[in-house]
Design a protein around this motif. Sequence first.
Motif, PDB file in Angstrom:
ATOM      1  N   ASN A   1     -12.528  34.236  17.850  1.00 43.03           N
ATOM      2  CA  ASN A   1     -13.306  33.545  16.822  1.00 43.03           C
ATOM      3  C   ASN A   1     -13.496  32.075  17.230  1.00 43.03           C
ATOM      4  OD1 ASN A   1     -14.193  32.445  14.366  1.00 43.03           O
ATOM      5  ND2 ASN A   1     -12.899  33.811  13.150  1.00 43.03           N
ATOM      6  N   LYS A   2     -14.737  31.566  17.098  1.00 44.47           N
ATOM      7  CA  LYS A   2     -14.971  30.153  17.467  1.00 44.47           C
ATOM      8  C   LYS A   2     -14.314  29.205  16.465  1.00 44.47           C
ATOM      9  CE  LYS A   2     -19.428  30.847  19.779  1.00 44.47           C
ATOM     10  NZ  LYS A   2     -20.880  30.795  19.547  1.00 44.47           N
ATOM     11  N   ASP A   3     -14.010  29.712  15.266  1.00 39.59           N
ATOM     12  CA  ASP A   3     -13.346  28.872  14.253  1.00 39.59           C
ATOM     13  C   ASP A   3     -11.856  28.775  14.595  1.00 39.59           C
ATOM     14  OD1 ASP A   3     -11.925  27.995  11.986  1.00 39.59           O
ATOM     15  OD2 ASP A   3     -13.503  28.680  10.639  1.00 39.59           O
ATOM     16  N   GLU A   4     -11.453  27.625  15.125  1.00 35.63           N
ATOM     17  CA  GLU A   4     -10.084  27.495  15.646  1.00 35.63           C
ATOM     18  C   GLU A   4      -9.011  27.610  14.556  1.00 35.63           C
ATOM     19  OE1 GLU A   4      -9.647  25.327  19.092  1.00 35.63           O
ATOM     20  OE2 GLU A   4      -7.618  24.630  18.628  1.00 35.63           O
ATOM     21  N   LYS A   5      -9.330  27.118  13.360  1.00 37.27           N
ATOM     22  CA  LYS A   5      -8.346  27.158  12.268  1.00 37.27           C
ATOM     23  C   LYS A   5      -8.015  28.616  11.912  1.00 37.27           C
ATOM     24  CE  LYS A   5      -7.472  25.394   7.610  1.00 37.27           C
ATOM     25  NZ  LYS A   5      -7.458  26.675   6.900  1.00 37.27           N
ATOM     26  N   ILE A   6      -9.069  29.415  11.742  1.00 41.60           N
ATOM     27  CA  ILE A   6      -8.863  30.843  11.406  1.00 41.60           C
ATOM     28  C   ILE A   6      -8.120  31.534  12.544  1.00 41.60           C
ATOM     29  CG2 ILE A   6     -10.044  33.053  10.965  1.00 41.60           C
ATOM     30  CD1 ILE A   6     -10.520  31.214   8.654  1.00 41.60           C
ATOM     31  N   ARG A   7      -8.517  31.204  13.758  1.00 39.47           N
ATOM     32  CA  ARG A   7      -7.900  31.849  14.925  1.00 39.47           C
ATOM     33  C   ARG A   7      -6.401  31.570  14.960  1.00 39.47           C
ATOM     34  NH1 ARG A   7      -9.249  29.947  20.921  1.00 39.47           N
ATOM     35  NH2 ARG A   7      -8.247  31.610  22.108  1.00 39.47           N
ATOM     36  N   MET A   8      -6.026  30.308  14.667  1.00 38.18           N
ATOM     37  CA  MET A   8      -4.604  29.938  14.709  1.00 38.18           C
ATOM     38  C   MET A   8      -3.813  30.617  13.589  1.00 38.18           C
ATOM     39  SD  MET A   8      -4.192  28.219  17.387  1.00 38.18           S
ATOM     40  CE  MET A   8      -2.622  27.374  17.332  1.00 38.18           C
ATOM     41  N   GLU A   9      -4.495  30.949  12.487  1.00 33.34           N
ATOM     42  CA  GLU A   9      -3.804  31.628  11.370  1.00 33.34           C
ATOM     43  C   GLU A   9      -3.716  33.138  11.594  1.00 33.34           C
ATOM     44  OE1 GLU A   9      -5.977  30.761   7.794  1.00 33.34           O
ATOM     45  OE2 GLU A   9      -5.489  28.631   7.866  1.00 33.34           O
ATOM     46  N   SER A  10      -4.443  33.643  12.605  1.00 34.45           N
ATOM     47  CA  SER A  10      -4.508  35.094  12.828  1.00 34.45           C
ATOM     48  C   SER A  10      -3.573  35.487  13.974  1.00 34.45           C
ATOM     49  CB  SER A  10      -5.941  35.493  13.186  1.00 34.45           C
ATOM     50  OG  SER A  10      -6.853  34.949  12.257  1.00 34.45           O
ATOM     51  N   SER A  11      -3.333  36.800  14.099  1.00 38.78           N
ATOM     52  CA  SER A  11      -2.377  37.240  15.137  1.00 38.78           C
ATOM     53  C   SER A  11      -2.937  37.141  16.541  1.00 38.78           C
ATOM     54  CB  SER A  11      -1.965  38.688  14.884  1.00 38.78           C
ATOM     55  OG  SER A  11      -1.277  38.752  13.686  1.00 38.78           O
ATOM     56  N   SER A  12      -4.180  37.581  16.712  1.00 33.78           N
ATOM     57  CA  SER A  12      -4.751  37.461  18.066  1.00 33.78           C
ATOM     58  C   SER A  12      -5.973  36.540  17.995  1.00 33.78           C
ATOM     59  CB  SER A  12      -5.038  38.830  18.676  1.00 33.78           C
ATOM     60  OG  SER A  12      -5.867  39.613  17.863  1.00 33.78           O
ATOM     61  N   GLY A  13      -7.195  37.101  18.066  1.00 32.87           N
ATOM     62  CA  GLY A  13      -8.375  36.236  18.153  1.00 32.87           C
ATOM     63  C   GLY A  13      -9.078  35.951  16.834  1.00 32.87           C
ATOM     64  N   GLY A  14      -8.512  36.408  15.703  1.00 35.19           N
ATOM     65  CA  GLY A  14      -9.128  36.115  14.402  1.00 35.19           C
ATOM     66  C   GLY A  14     -10.400  36.909  14.141  1.00 35.19           C
ATOM     67  N   ILE A  15     -10.490  38.109  14.701  1.00 34.11           N
ATOM     68  CA  ILE A  15     -11.706  38.916  14.545  1.00 34.11           C
ATOM     69  C   ILE A  15     -11.737  39.612  13.185  1.00 34.11           C
ATOM     70  CG2 ILE A  15     -13.074  40.814  15.570  1.00 34.11           C
ATOM     71  CD1 ILE A  15     -12.835  38.157  17.261  1.00 34.11           C
ATOM     72  N   PHE A  16     -10.552  39.987  12.682  1.00 34.83           N
ATOM     73  CA  PHE A  16     -10.488  40.641  11.358  1.00 34.83           C
ATOM     74  C   PHE A  16     -11.201  39.785  10.308  1.00 34.83           C
ATOM     75  CE2 PHE A  16      -8.268  40.316   7.285  1.00 34.83           C
ATOM     76  CZ  PHE A  16      -8.697  41.509   6.717  1.00 34.83           C
ATOM     77  N   THR A  17     -10.944  38.478  10.308  1.00 31.72           N
ATOM     78  CA  THR A  17     -11.537  37.613   9.274  1.00 31.72           C
ATOM     79  C   THR A  17     -13.066  37.615   9.374  1.00 31.72           C
ATOM     80  OG1 THR A  17      -9.577  36.237   9.214  1.00 31.72           O
ATOM     81  CG2 THR A  17     -11.583  35.240   8.361  1.00 31.72           C
ATOM     82  N   LEU A  18     -13.591  37.593  10.600  1.00 28.96           N
ATOM     83  CA  LEU A  18     -15.058  37.570  10.758  1.00 28.96           C
ATOM     84  C   LEU A  18     -15.704  38.826  10.181  1.00 28.96           C
ATOM     85  CD1 LEU A  18     -15.666  36.090  14.319  1.00 28.96           C
ATOM     86  CD2 LEU A  18     -16.454  35.179  12.120  1.00 28.96           C
ATOM     87  N   ILE A  19     -15.091  39.971  10.453  1.00 30.86           N
ATOM     88  CA  ILE A  19     -15.658  41.234   9.933  1.00 30.86           C
ATOM     89  C   ILE A  19     -15.567  41.227   8.403  1.00 30.86           C
ATOM     90  CG2 ILE A  19     -15.520  43.765  10.023  1.00 30.86           C
ATOM     91  CD1 ILE A  19     -14.017  43.451  12.706  1.00 30.86           C
ATOM     92  N   SER A  20     -14.429  40.747   7.891  1.00 33.41           N
ATOM     93  CA  SER A  20     -14.224  40.711   6.431  1.00 33.41           C
ATOM     94  C   SER A  20     -15.251  39.801   5.762  1.00 33.41           C
ATOM     95  CB  SER A  20     -12.838  40.168   6.101  1.00 33.41           C
ATOM     96  OG  SER A  20     -11.876  40.913   6.759  1.00 33.41           O
ATOM     97  N   GLU A  21     -15.515  38.652   6.392  1.00 33.39           N
ATOM     98  CA  GLU A  21     -16.456  37.704   5.792  1.00 33.39           C
ATOM     99  C   GLU A  21     -17.841  38.339   5.632  1.00 33.39           C
ATOM    100  OE1 GLU A  21     -14.345  33.508   7.194  1.00 33.39           O
ATOM    101  OE2 GLU A  21     -15.985  34.324   8.394  1.00 33.39           O
ATOM    102  N   LEU A  22     -18.253  39.132   6.639  1.00 34.13           N
ATOM    103  CA  LEU A  22     -19.557  39.816   6.549  1.00 34.13           C
ATOM    104  C   LEU A  22     -19.611  40.689   5.310  1.00 34.13           C
ATOM    105  CD1 LEU A  22     -20.232  41.448  10.045  1.00 34.13           C
ATOM    106  CD2 LEU A  22     -21.473  39.533   9.024  1.00 34.13           C
TER     107      LEU A  22
END
Length: 388
Positions: free
Chosen positions: A73-94
């Motif tokens: 994920n290009k969003d560094e804050k979300i990425r740091m809060e996630s376990s790996s690359g923060g991809i779950f949050t991006l799919i959820s946001e959609l």
Amino acid sequence: MIKIARKEECTGCHGCYNVCPKKCIDMNFDEEGFLYPSVDSDKCLECGLCEKVCPIIHIVEVENDPIAIGCYNKDEKIRMESSSGGIFTLISELVIQSGGVVFGAEFDENYNVRHSYVDNMEDLQKFRGSKYVQSTIGNSYYDVKKFLEQGRQVLFSGTPCQIAGLKRYLRKDYDNLICQDIVCHGVPSTYVWEHYKKFIANGRRISGVKFRDKSTGWKTYSLQIDFDDGSSYNDIGNENSYIKGFVKDFYLRPSCYECKYKTLHRESDITLADFWGIEANEPELDDNKGTSLIFINSDKGRITFEDIKKDIVFKILDIKKAITHNPSACKVSLYNKKRLSFYRKYKKIKFDLLIDNLMKESMKKKIIIYTNNKKSMFKRVLAKLILK
Ligand SMILES: Cc1cc2nc3c(=O)[nH]c(=O)nc-3n(C[C@H](O)[C@H](O)[C@H](O)COP(=O)(O)OP(=O)(O)OC[C@H]3O[C@@H](n4cnc5c(N)ncnc54)[C@H](O)[C@@H]3O)c2cc1C
Ligand code: SF4
Ligand code: SF4
Ligand code: SF4
């Protein structure tokens, strides 16, 4: 009425529990702290629905051609809060942007793990981050169906066996459902986690848990636990007894040692994993802040990936090469012979001492086997020389 030939096969998916029209199935903890169904036969109608939805009775073979992608994920804050690359949050946001609902695993008020749902961006944070304990599904499948029938889009995130449970429960495909699973090492029991929490809290009240704290980097696998007196515990996975016991397979659910879902041909639309081995495979995607390895498993998965593409840094990979350092993608966790010993002793011996002792015993055995092999090698060479 559901009858499991072998208890070890039941994944605790809750499919039978959700489908029973008489509500006569309870999910009860066994002595190890894993949930299993039990039927009140006096109330049972013998309708057979529970057997119809059980994913271990009805195994589905998937034929597909998954695509592997390394990304973050290009969003560094979300990425740091996630376990790996923060991809779950991006799919959820959609899904949330489209008025939909997201199901995932959260901590409850006692820091045990359960499935629930959210339909707004703020609450999404409670699902972020891996929780290395089996999540209790509760009535989630029933709720998923309710939202699907209302025409809302639903993202269901869970272990592969939970996805299989949901799919058998629904018994038909819904265009408005996206299923996302994980590459799953296995799940520890609620009782072991409860016991560990008591040990580490030592009388304090827990106010926060992060299984994958990244303050010392993604690869250190750090566990952070905060307490209400302002103190906190933080240690890297190699030094933490709970993570060591998890990785050594001392306390996984019995079904995890014969998991039927460790395959590249999955029922989910998208699979998320840590991109282990990234240094060797794709060093340009590695800054030790967390990179995901994802599999796109279906057309719905492809469409979802197209929608998140602009928000990620990514590279399409050769799938066989990408999983070389990620055994959990396809290999079942081996039953550890020390498991029995762990469950016999864990309530009697200090948690960290027990794990260290069990690990030392395994190491000692390895050394003995190694020296024995060396000795027999020496004997074989000697015998050859004498026979010459
Ligand atoms: C028990 C477990 C074992 C895992 N084993 C491996 C492994 O061996 N190899 C590997 O590469 N990756 C493994 N993962 C996956 C990995 O840790 C990350 O979850 C994944 O890379 C997604 O990361 P993210 O940054 O995109 O999202 P994150 O924000 O980290 O999202 C986490 C997602 O996982 C879900 N989740 C969290 N805990 C649980 C749980 N207990 N049960 C079901 N769903 C849960 C959340 O609902 C959320 O959807 C495992 C995860 C879990 C929960
Ligand atoms: S047979 Fe029907 S009524 Fe009986 S436990 Fe199963 S689902 Fe419930
Ligand atoms: S439906 Fe799920 S919980 Fe019920 S018996 Fe089958 S595997 Fe176990
Ligand atoms: S290892 Fe298999 S059986 Fe165990 S939780 Fe993961 S998907 Fe389910």
